[in-house]
Design an enzyme around this catalytic site. Sequence first.
Site, PDB file in Angstrom:
ATOM      1  N   LYS A 112       4.001 -24.425  49.069  1.00 14.26           N
ATOM      2  CA  LYS A 112       3.576 -24.366  47.659  1.00 14.26           C
ATOM      3  C   LYS A 112       3.413 -25.805  47.188  1.00 14.26           C
ATOM      4  O   LYS A 112       4.290 -26.639  47.440  1.00 14.26           O
ATOM      5  CB  LYS A 112       4.659 -23.709  46.802  1.00 14.26           C
ATOM      6  N   ARG A 127       0.840  -1.205   0.000  1.00 13.04           N
ATOM      7  CA  ARG A 127       0.000   0.000   0.000  1.00 13.04           C
ATOM      8  C   ARG A 127       0.881   1.265   0.000  1.00 13.04           C
ATOM      9  O   ARG A 127       0.531   2.276  -0.615  1.00 13.04           O
ATOM     10  CB  ARG A 127      -0.932  -0.017   1.214  1.00 13.04           C
ATOM     11  N   GLY A 142       3.802 -15.642  36.195  1.00 16.20           N
ATOM     12  CA  GLY A 142       4.113 -15.887  37.607  1.00 16.20           C
ATOM     13  C   GLY A 142       4.980 -17.116  37.834  1.00 16.20           C
ATOM     14  O   GLY A 142       4.858 -17.813  38.857  1.00 16.20           O
ATOM     15  N   GLY A 146      13.149 -19.442  21.253  1.00 15.09           N
ATOM     16  CA  GLY A 146      14.176 -18.412  21.392  1.00 15.09           C
ATOM     17  C   GLY A 146      15.502 -19.113  21.170  1.00 15.09           C
ATOM     18  O   GLY A 146      16.115 -19.591  22.113  1.00 15.09           O
ATOM     19  N   ARG A 203       1.762 -30.569  40.878  1.00 13.33           N
ATOM     20  CA  ARG A 203       2.917 -30.953  40.059  1.00 13.33           C
ATOM     21  C   ARG A 203       3.841 -29.770  39.771  1.00 13.33           C
ATOM     22  O   ARG A 203       3.422 -28.609  39.808  1.00 13.33           O
ATOM     23  CB  ARG A 203       2.430 -31.488  38.700  1.00 13.33           C
ATOM     24  N   THR A 253      18.284 -14.062   7.532  1.00 12.50           N
ATOM     25  CA  THR A 253      17.820 -13.290   6.369  1.00 12.50           C
ATOM     26  C   THR A 253      18.742 -12.106   6.114  1.00 12.50           C
ATOM     27  O   THR A 253      19.134 -11.830   4.978  1.00 12.50           O
ATOM     28  CB  THR A 253      16.384 -12.760   6.651  1.00 12.50           C
ATOM     29  N   ILE A 274       9.969 -14.097  16.008  1.00 12.05           N
ATOM     30  CA  ILE A 274       9.363 -14.124  17.349  1.00 12.05           C
ATOM     31  C   ILE A 274      10.430 -13.988  18.436  1.00 12.05           C
ATOM     32  O   ILE A 274      10.119 -13.706  19.577  1.00 12.05           O
ATOM     33  CB  ILE A 274       8.534 -15.403  17.591  1.00 12.05           C
ATOM     34  N   ASP A 275      11.706 -14.190  18.076  1.00  6.58           N
ATOM     35  CA  ASP A 275      12.763 -14.261  19.094  1.00  6.58           C
ATOM     36  C   ASP A 275      13.131 -12.908  19.725  1.00  6.58           C
ATOM     37  O   ASP A 275      13.749 -12.869  20.784  1.00  6.58           O
ATOM     38  CB  ASP A 275      14.041 -14.875  18.507  1.00  6.58           C
TER      39      ASP A 275
HETATM   40  O1  F6P Z   1      13.849 -17.923  14.860  1.00  2.00           O
HETATM   41  C1  F6P Z   1      12.560 -18.285  15.174  1.00  2.00           C
HETATM   42  C2  F6P Z   1      12.495 -19.705  15.674  1.00  2.00           C
HETATM   43  O2  F6P Z   1      11.138 -20.013  15.936  1.00  2.00           O
HETATM   44  C3  F6P Z   1      13.362 -20.002  16.898  1.00  2.00           C
HETATM   45  O3  F6P Z   1      12.755 -19.578  18.086  1.00  2.00           O
HETATM   46  C4  F6P Z   1      13.517 -21.491  16.777  1.00  2.00           C
HETATM   47  O4  F6P Z   1      14.722 -21.907  17.389  1.00  2.00           O
HETATM   48  C5  F6P Z   1      13.581 -21.719  15.304  1.00  2.00           C
HETATM   49  O5  F6P Z   1      12.965 -20.594  14.694  1.00  2.00           O
HETATM   50  C6  F6P Z   1      12.898 -22.980  14.821  1.00  2.00           C
HETATM   51  O6  F6P Z   1      13.087 -23.089  13.443  1.00  2.00           O
HETATM   52  P1  F6P Z   1      12.366 -24.168  12.523  1.00  2.00           P
HETATM   53  O7  F6P Z   1      10.943 -23.744  12.325  1.00  2.00           O
HETATM   54  O8  F6P Z   1      13.139 -24.136  11.260  1.00  2.00           O
HETATM   55  O9  F6P Z   1      12.430 -25.473  13.248  1.00  2.00           O
END
Ligand code: F6P
Length: 324
Positions: A214, A25, A186, A171, A163, A105, A127-128
Amino acid sequence: MKRIAVFTSGGDAPGMNASIRAVVRGGLHHGVEIFGIIRGYNGMIKGDIIPLNSQSVSNIIQRGGTILKSARSKEFMTPEGRKKAYDQLKSHGIEGLVAIGGNGTFTGAEIFYNEFQIPTVGVPGTIDNDLYGTDFTVGYDTAVNTALDAIDKIRDTADSHDRIFFIEVMGRDSGYIAIQSGISGGAESILIPEERQTVEDVVETLKSGFNKKKTSSIVIVAEGDEEGNAAVIADRIKQTIDVPVDIRVTNLGHIQRGGSPSAADRILASRLGLGALEGLLDGHKNEMAGIVNDELIYTPFHDTITKKKIINTDLLRLAGILSK
Ligand code: F6P
């Protein structure tokens, strides 16, 4: 610059579609033709390049995954692969690139830029949240909330059965998802690669919980933790702890990569998508767009790859005090 291509690469992240939409866009707004490359660098090598218009990106802002698909390309790591990719871009008249992805990338993008000088600006999509040059990456907020939702549910059953649960979150080399989901959930203990905690430390924490009556506990383990994955750590703790406990392990895995992006991710992705496109038009190249202190900035790919983003480990202290 009249023709720009956008692609997604590496692990997908919720909000990538919102970035693609912003690039397309934004292109319309600035009178630039936008093309989409399918399956990241693999699609570049194969010439899988399609024109995108306003309709191509309608109804996608709320969708997880990436409409352009993603891949981790082995062929692009070779000079022959990159030459093929360059030839394809030339034959399609592409003058600039928006690369949406993470560390791998941008490593590829930097090498490619140095070899062929096609201006490229990146959008941090992973996501890391492990990229230097931006406070947050696209997909991180959604992933944290997905993990948190799962942790809350596990806590219900952990409590019913008295448990201890070891929950592994994603990550690759970073503890961002672990620290955020652990504090908000928590958790009694959070293990991240950035700050070493031994199995003995965790045992001490769990035992002190027991002494305070706990009956259930949650331990969050970042997948990249030095002590091992959640299963390994749980096993070692079973053998070390001298009180009777029932232990279970859950690996949240790829559920953290999917789902509809949060409002924060949609807005971040939109800002960065447009920021990358307008950066390219302003002459930025070989850089990643990022938001630091609410301001759009551009950081050389080289720095985003080589410099370590510092996690606030004081948050672990907070977690430790509040979970007692
Ligand atoms: O880099 C993002 C991620 O989801 C990491 O958290 C994880 O270690 C990796 O990619 C997993 O990669 P794949 O989907 O190739 O197994």
